[in-house]
Design a protein around this motif. Structure first.
Motif, short mmCIF file in Angstrom:
data_model
loop_
_atom_site.label_atom_id
_atom_site.label_comp_id
_atom_site.label_asym_id
_atom_site.label_seq_id
_atom_site.Cartn_x
_atom_site.Cartn_y
_atom_site.Cartn_z
N PRO A 7 0.84 -1.20 0.00
CA PRO A 7 0.00 0.00 0.00
C PRO A 7 0.87 1.25 0.00
N ALA A 8 0.38 2.30 -0.61
CA ALA A 8 1.12 3.57 -0.61
C ALA A 8 1.15 4.13 0.81
N ASN A 31 0.83 7.08 2.00
CA ASN A 31 -0.12 8.14 2.33
C ASN A 31 -1.57 7.67 2.32
N THR A 32 -1.82 6.37 2.20
CA THR A 32 -3.18 5.83 2.28
C THR A 32 -3.45 5.38 3.71
N PRO A 33 -4.72 5.25 4.08
CA PRO A 33 -5.03 4.81 5.45
C PRO A 33 -4.42 3.46 5.82
N GLU A 34 -4.42 2.49 4.89
CA GLU A 34 -3.83 1.19 5.22
C GLU A 34 -2.31 1.25 5.21
N GLY A 35 -1.72 2.23 4.56
CA GLY A 35 -0.28 2.36 4.52
C GLY A 35 0.31 3.13 5.68
N GLN A 36 -0.49 3.88 6.42
CA GLN A 36 0.02 4.70 7.53
C GLN A 36 0.72 3.88 8.59
N TRP A 57 9.35 5.78 -2.58
CA TRP A 57 8.55 6.94 -2.15
C TRP A 57 9.39 8.04 -1.54
#
Length: 97
Positions: free
Chosen positions: A24-25, A27-32, A44
């Protein structure tokens, strides 16, 4: 009599770091809160995986240590990118202050 010739030892090659797929990126909720290795985080950031590893070893950036490996969370990656982002200079705003 001649001196003995020096022998060259083969340089040890480190295995290529394993990078997981479909990450996941940051800056996404799952990547935080996702834990990225320095090599997984490097696309990144403005740094290579080796540079991130060296920065962690020198304690220059925040990281997560689980007792064996070092990781960066998505939030730490976003903060690192923001810390090294150069903002444009606004000359008019400086004179107004």
């Amino acid at each position: 009599m001649t001196a003995p010739q020096a022998t060259k030892t083969a340089a040890r090659k480190r295995p290529a770091p394993k990078i997981r797929e479909n990450l996941p990126a940051p800056n996404t909720p799952e990547g935080q809160l996702f834990h990225y290795t320095p090599y997984e985080a490097s696309p990144w950031t403005p740094f290579s995986g080796r540079t991130l590893t060296d920065m962690i070893a020198r304690r220059e950036i925040d990281y997560v240590f689980n007792g064996r490996d070092n990781y960066l969370t998505g939030g730490q990656i976003v903060a690192l990118v923001e810390a090294y982002t150069v903002r444009p200079f606004n000359k008019a705003a400086q004179h107004a202050a």
